[in-house]
Write an enzyme that holds these catalytic residues in place. Sequence first.
Site, mmCIF file in Angstrom:
data_model
loop_
_atom_site.group_PDB
_atom_site.id
_atom_site.type_symbol
_atom_site.label_atom_id
_atom_site.label_comp_id
_atom_site.label_asym_id
_atom_site.label_seq_id
_atom_site.Cartn_x
_atom_site.Cartn_y
_atom_site.Cartn_z
ATOM 1 N N PRO A 2 0.811 -1.214 0.000
ATOM 2 C CG PRO A 2 -0.594 -1.473 1.805
ATOM 3 C CD PRO A 2 0.675 -1.967 1.238
ATOM 4 C CD GLU A 3 4.380 2.512 -3.463
ATOM 5 O OE1 GLU A 3 4.514 3.590 -4.062
ATOM 6 O OE2 GLU A 3 4.973 1.483 -3.793
ATOM 7 C CE LYS A 58 4.309 5.584 1.256
ATOM 8 N NZ LYS A 58 5.671 5.062 1.347
ATOM 9 N NE ARG A 267 13.333 -0.274 1.050
ATOM 10 C CZ ARG A 267 14.059 -0.705 2.080
ATOM 11 N NH1 ARG A 267 15.182 -1.362 1.895
ATOM 12 N NH2 ARG A 267 13.655 -0.474 3.308
#
Length: 277
Positions: A2-3, A58, A267
């Site tokens: 979830p962003e 978020k 990342r």
Amino acid sequence: MPELPEVQTIVNDLQEIVGDQFTDFFSDFPKAVKSSSQEKFRGKIVGKKIESVNRLGKIILINLSSKESIAIHLKMTGKLILVESRKSKAKSAGEKHLHHIFYLKKHGALEFHDVRKFATISLLDEKDVDLIKKDYGIDPIATLFSKKDLDAILEKRKNKSIKLVLMDNSVILGIGNIYASEILSDAGILPTKTAGSLNSEEVSELHTSIKKILKKAIRLRGTSVSDYRDSRGLKGSFQNELKVYKKHGQKCKTCDTIIEKVIIGQRSTFFCPKCQS
DNA sequence: TATATTGTTACACC
DNA sequence: TGGTGTAACAATAT
């Protein structure tokens, strides 16, 4: 994961429970509940009416009649599922990843599932919310987010890679690893470039792409690349629109060049070496 | 069993 | 002080 678009989708769906009231709360993983105790948390929400549901970056905020807010961060694999009714009060066998249940007076229950158990629930007063806002940057889908704002952000973080700047919540909210790569792909900008090295035209492209990609993803109800589901348990469909995220080794749909993967800030980052410069 | 996964935070350093 | 870079952390599936 979830962003911003996924969180926005959930927040939109949860408008349905505004006006409803919590009747009970269950948790088999109280560690995720950032309150002095689970009992105390339960005591503070039971009987309270839901006045509104919104989003801060978020973080999902369920604002209560007591002026306190339940703040939920889904992290990697958290899911909030609204169910009409539940057979059992607590969780039953086979509901391995169901860890918290918010019981509602009119809408059955809000189930909180989490495979990785990184998600958190906390209760904030207005002061706590203000404190978070102070550390947070601008919301990129707000109409007031202008190219000028983006210019200021890029100047402030001019020596950092543009990808890390997009993911930096202290300047701009809600963009995580998936959308950072996708936005830069759409804007035709290499993720490794420093923020300060973008010319005016590139900044314009980037500003357009940020809004365009995030809004398109909201329209398509988010990206279900692995765990994400909306509050009805359904997948989004932006995963079908991904151009570069996890597409390394595959051909770019625009130019047939092989998509590459690099690590930026520990990342994975994906890009087309021909379409992005 | 080692690894990958992500957003956030803690902390060292300049 | 604040910007920056890096490691650590949460827990699990594979």
